[in-house]
Design an enzyme around this catalytic site. Structure first.
Site, PDB file in Angstrom:
ATOM      1  CB  SER A 270      -0.652   0.114   1.562  1.00 59.40           C
ATOM      2  OG  SER A 270      -1.616  -1.272   1.175  1.00 59.40           O
ATOM      3  CG  HIS A 321      -2.177   4.131   3.066  1.00 60.06           C
ATOM      4  ND1 HIS A 321      -3.805   3.516   3.766  1.00 60.06           N
ATOM      5  CD2 HIS A 321      -1.755   2.589   3.387  1.00 60.06           C
ATOM      6  CE1 HIS A 321      -3.473   2.267   3.494  1.00 60.06           C
ATOM      7  NE2 HIS A 321      -2.728   1.976   3.515  1.00 60.06           N
TER       8      HIS A 321
END
Length: 539
Positions: A270, A321
């Site tokens: 991610s 993230h």
């Protein structure tokens, strides 16, 4: 139509995943295909010089050749008009519009594109075609400056993206073979971001989490995102720059998670995928018109939605993230799109990138001075080996050195829980209550410790009542009711205790509560009748 203009259209469509089907273009048509989950999209390009019958025959042949039982088929048509509209051309467009297989139709005259038939499934392609029609000359001039990758053939596939997808798939199968992709111990052994081992010198854990995933959903979601975004970034920036952006952003994400979420065990691509979003942000800043035609506002919406979900949903490493996004943007500014993508002060971006990477990475791998993570890791391994005595001793030492570490609290609570459950099996009620109380204190909101602690209170209260310890039985029952007031056993034992102590009113209330929970409890019914008689006789 100018061959350069046609080449621009094909290259733009290739950038969003289309491939030319050379075997089916012998009659002057161009057929491009794109594979999507459960659907194959076909875009047919031809001129108004082709008669209607030829269009019909080619479309029928195309649909029959591409159709299968597993994948739905969607077809759109781009008609290239070579002059003013004629009667034959009008009939052609009308005929195509009535064909059941054709979902969308566009007509291009010179640099003007007109939508004849629209469909929601073809909105992205429509934007790409409008962009190519309105800015053909500018795009042709600009094309070599976007990336060295654009100078290659339009049909070149994003090889590095596909390679990463294959590697991720193989690693995921390795997780399953070794015990399961949702098993924390398996993920740690294969290279998850786990601060204690990182601080012990396993620096490769800064990159290996990019290849690991926790569960099928995690793996499929990240693979789909990499497939969609990776191809675009690889086309825009080229393979070399894509490599540095992907792994550089992934490193940033892992470092951010290590610094700001040290108590989590993290895996997944991610952070690197958010880095690809950061690179696309740079592309939209440097090539705003091209990006607007390709993405519209969807890029910003996707970015905002994923950032919000990362902060709202549990068990998501939102700092990974955010670190990946910032890292991807920094790498894109440091590398650029190509030789002709020049900005003043590019060297400043490179200096900033090196400084931020070096400073944050050194800080992330620097261990805490009191080394509380060493007994933590010893305890974790002992816990996996079910050596609970050694695990408790090591984890209690780690907790003493750093009582705020979430990793230590979680593992120590698990060790106490395991000892408490075993004590329940051994009918060592005092020991069970002690361990389960410690587990519940460390994780007051966890369901499992509360459930087993309530069970331990119930068993010990029953044991104390039979032993004549009415005060101890009452104490255990009241503690159990505080954990779960819907357990009828607590209320029944309290009713019996109060009956023995001749506290009639309280005894009746507890037994009535038993019957509210379980109206079929015959023992409570009989005792309640006896209590009411005793209460009436006393009155």
């Amino acid at each position: 139509m100018n061959p350069d203009e046609l080449r621009v259209i094909r290259s733009r469509l290739t950038a969003i995943g289309y491939q030319t089907r050379d075997a089916l273009t012998k009659e002057g048509f161009i057929l491009l295909a794109k594979e999507e989950p459960f659907r194959r999209k076909l875009l047919l390009i031809g001129t108004s010089l082709h008669p209607t019958d030829q269009w019909r025959d080619f479309i029928i042949k195309t649909v029959l050749a591409e159709r299968n039982d597993r994948t739905q088929l969607s077809l759109a048509v781009l008609v290239l008009a070579l002059g003013e509209e004629t009667v034959g051309e009008s009939k052609l467009l009308e005929y195509l519009g009535e064909m059941p297989w054709v979902e969308a139709i566009w007509e291009k005259v010179a640099h003007q594109l007109t939508t004849v038939k629209s469909h929601f499934r073809w909105q992205v392609e429509e934007r790409v075609l409008f962009l190519a029609a309105q800015l053909t000359a500018a795009v042709v001039t600009e094309k070599p400056r976007v990336s060295p990758g654009w100078r290659e053939e339009a049909s070149v596939r994003p090889r590095l993206t596909y390679f990463l997808l294959v590697i991720n798939l193989l690693v995921f199968f390795g997780e399953i073979i070794r015990g399961g992709s949702n098993q924390t111990g398996v993920l740690i052994s294969m290279g998850a971001k786990y601060n204690p081992r990182l601080w012990m010198g396993e620096y490769w854990r800064l990159l290996t989490p990019l290849f690991l995933h926790a569960g099928w959903e995690h793996f499929l979601f990240n693979s789909f995102a990499l497939f969609q975004l990776g191809g675009l970034v690889e086309h825009f920036f080229g393979e070399g720059r894509f490599f540095w952006i992907y792994f550089g952003a992934g490193l940033f994400g892992t470092v951010a998670s290590t610094l700001f979420q040290p108590d989590t065990v993290s895996v997944g691509a991610s952070g690197a995928i958010f880095g690809l979003l950061g690179a696309l942000l740079y592309f939209s800043i440097r090539r705003p018109q091209v990006a607007k035609g390709l993405f519209g506002r969807r890029l910003w919406g996707t970015l905002a939605l994923n950032l919000v979900l990362g902060f709202v949903l549990p068990r998501i490493d939102y700092m990974g993230h955010l670190g990946g996004l910032i890292g991807g943007l920094l790498w894109a500014y440091a590398l650029g799109l190509g030789k002709n993508d020049q900005i003043s002060g590019r060297w400043l971006w490179r200096v900033l990138l090196v400084f931020v990477m070096a400073f944050s990475t050194i800080k992330a791998i620097t261990p805490p001075p009191n080394k509380w993570y060493l007994p933590l890791e010893t305890g974790r391994i002992a816990l996996e080996q079910q050596d609970y005595e050694k695990a408790l001793a090591s984890l209690e030492e780690s907790y003493r050195l750093n009582p705020h570490a979430g990793l230590t609290r979680g593992l120590l609570a698990g060790a106490y829980l395991a000892e408490g459950r075993q004590a329940l099996v051994d009918e060592a009620w005092d020991e069970a209550v002690h361990y389960l109380e410690q587990s519940q204190k460390l994780q007051p909101n966890a369901r499992e410790p509360r459930s087993f602690l309530a069970r331990a209170y119930l068993y010990r209260s029953f044991h104390r009542y039979n032993a004549g310890d009415l005060v101890g039985a009452e104490e255990d029952c009241l503690r159990g009711v505080a954990l779960n007031q819907r357990i009828e056993g607590f209320h029944y034992i309290l009713g019996a205790v109060y009956y023995q102590q001749e506290r009639w009113t309280e005894a009746i209330q507890e037994l009535e509560m038993v019957l509210q929970i379980n109206p079929e409890n015959q023992a409570a019914q009989a005792l309640l009748v006896e209590l009411r008689k005793a209460s009436e006789s006393m009155e």
